[in-house]
Scaffold this motif. Structure first.
Motif, mmCIF file in Angstrom:
data_model
loop_
_atom_site.group_PDB
_atom_site.id
_atom_site.type_symbol
_atom_site.label_atom_id
_atom_site.label_comp_id
_atom_site.label_asym_id
_atom_site.label_seq_id
_atom_site.Cartn_x
_atom_site.Cartn_y
_atom_site.Cartn_z
ATOM 1 N N UNK A 138 27.878 23.758 31.553
ATOM 2 C CA UNK A 138 26.599 24.266 32.045
ATOM 3 C C UNK A 138 25.934 25.172 31.005
ATOM 4 N N UNK A 139 26.716 26.067 30.404
ATOM 5 C CA UNK A 139 26.173 26.973 29.390
ATOM 6 C C UNK A 139 25.633 26.167 28.214
ATOM 7 N N UNK A 140 26.407 25.186 27.767
ATOM 8 C CA UNK A 140 25.980 24.381 26.617
ATOM 9 C C UNK A 140 24.697 23.613 26.932
ATOM 10 N N UNK A 146 18.175 22.533 27.332
ATOM 11 C CA UNK A 146 17.038 23.163 27.980
ATOM 12 C C UNK A 146 16.483 24.325 27.156
ATOM 13 N N UNK A 147 17.085 24.578 25.998
ATOM 14 C CA UNK A 147 16.609 25.561 25.014
ATOM 15 C C UNK A 147 16.425 26.954 25.600
ATOM 16 N N UNK A 148 17.361 27.344 26.468
ATOM 17 C CA UNK A 148 17.297 28.692 27.038
ATOM 18 C C UNK A 148 17.996 29.669 26.092
ATOM 19 N N UNK A 149 17.540 30.898 26.069
ATOM 20 C CA UNK A 149 18.137 31.925 25.213
ATOM 21 C C UNK A 149 19.472 32.377 25.803
ATOM 22 N N UNK A 150 20.255 33.009 24.952
ATOM 23 C CA UNK A 150 21.542 33.557 25.393
ATOM 24 C C UNK A 150 21.328 34.546 26.527
ATOM 25 N N UNK A 151 20.306 35.369 26.388
ATOM 26 C CA UNK A 151 20.016 36.380 27.413
ATOM 27 C C UNK A 151 19.632 35.718 28.747
ATOM 28 N N UNK A 152 18.791 34.669 28.682
ATOM 29 C CA UNK A 152 18.374 33.979 29.905
ATOM 30 C C UNK A 152 19.568 33.324 30.601
ATOM 31 N N UNK A 153 20.444 32.712 29.813
ATOM 32 C CA UNK A 153 21.630 32.070 30.388
ATOM 33 C C UNK A 153 22.533 33.131 31.006
ATOM 34 N N UNK A 154 22.706 34.230 30.284
ATOM 35 C CA UNK A 154 23.537 35.330 30.767
ATOM 36 C C UNK A 154 23.049 35.824 32.121
ATOM 37 N N UNK A 164 28.491 33.904 27.042
ATOM 38 C CA UNK A 164 27.611 32.763 26.765
ATOM 39 C C UNK A 164 27.869 32.265 25.353
ATOM 40 N N UNK A 165 27.908 33.191 24.382
ATOM 41 C CA UNK A 165 28.157 32.812 22.992
ATOM 42 C C UNK A 165 29.516 32.141 22.849
ATOM 43 N N UNK A 166 30.504 32.677 23.550
ATOM 44 C CA UNK A 166 31.842 32.098 23.508
ATOM 45 C C UNK A 166 31.829 30.656 24.030
ATOM 46 N N UNK A 167 31.183 30.436 25.171
ATOM 47 C CA UNK A 167 31.125 29.085 25.745
ATOM 48 C C UNK A 167 30.406 28.117 24.794
ATOM 49 N N UNK A 168 29.331 28.569 24.180
ATOM 50 C CA UNK A 168 28.581 27.707 23.251
ATOM 51 C C UNK A 168 29.448 27.359 22.053
#
Length: 186
Positions: A138-140, A146-154, A164-168
């Motif tokens: 989902x994070x990826x 969907x080009x969402x930012x790390x902050x938006x995903x968080x 989020x960075x770890x999952x990516x």
């Protein structure tokens, strides 16, 4: 005689070996900006530099118990040097492959061939994504499709930006390994 900085690094390393998250974060905050700047100077690409530095810190965490580091800055900058060399080496191989492709295929053949390769690559990526844990998938997908930012995903997933960075990073590693294994098998 050890300097106070050296003793502080040694203390942090000992805590890191024991799995201390705060020691890891202190190491990250102490060195990440310097490493990022050095990586950017060598690669000229901010995203590549960020990925290289992120991978160095992930590797540091994953291998914390087995590492025997005498000089933390030396270790980190040595890891950076090798990561940059590997990145450049992969670019050289990619360029050689592209050159080979352009010499051995006509434009029409190449268009068809590229479409087939793109379809195959898309299928491989989808297969490798499906093998990941659901949250990592989902994070990826949110980040890359969907080009969402790390902050938006968080915010939307209620997890930290580091998570989020770890999952990516884990997704990218697994996808690369999956694709590499597929092509080695062929």
């Amino acid at each position: 005689m050890n300097s106070p900085e050296s003793e502080k690094s040694n203390d942090l390393l000992e805590l890191l070996k024991q799995g201390d998250n705060q020691a890891y974060e202190k190491i990250y905050h102490a060195f990440s900006k310097e490493l990022l700047l050095a990586a950017y100077k060598k690669t000229g690409d901010r995203l590549v530099a960020e990925e290289i530095v992120q991978n160095i810190f992930i590797s540091l965490w994953e291998r914390k118990a087995e590492l025997n580091i005498a000089n933390l800055p030396g270790y980190l900058f040595g890891a950076l040097k090798f990561a940059v060399i590997n990145h450049i080496r992969s670019l050289v191989m990619e360029n050689k492959y592209m050159e080979y492709q352009s010499l051995n295929y006509s434009e029409n053949d190449q268009d068809t061939h590229n479409q087939i390769e793109l379809h195959d690559l898309s299928s491989l990526i989808e297969q490798s994504l499906n093998s990941l844990p659901e949250k990592t998938q989902e994070v990826f997908r949110l980040s890359r499709f969907q080009h969402q930012s790390t902050k938006a995903i968080s915010t939307s997933m209620n997890i930290s930006e580091k998570a989020v960075e770890y999952h990516i990073t884990q997704s990218i590693k697994r996808i690369r390994a999956y694709i590499k294994n597929f092509y080695i098998f062929l």
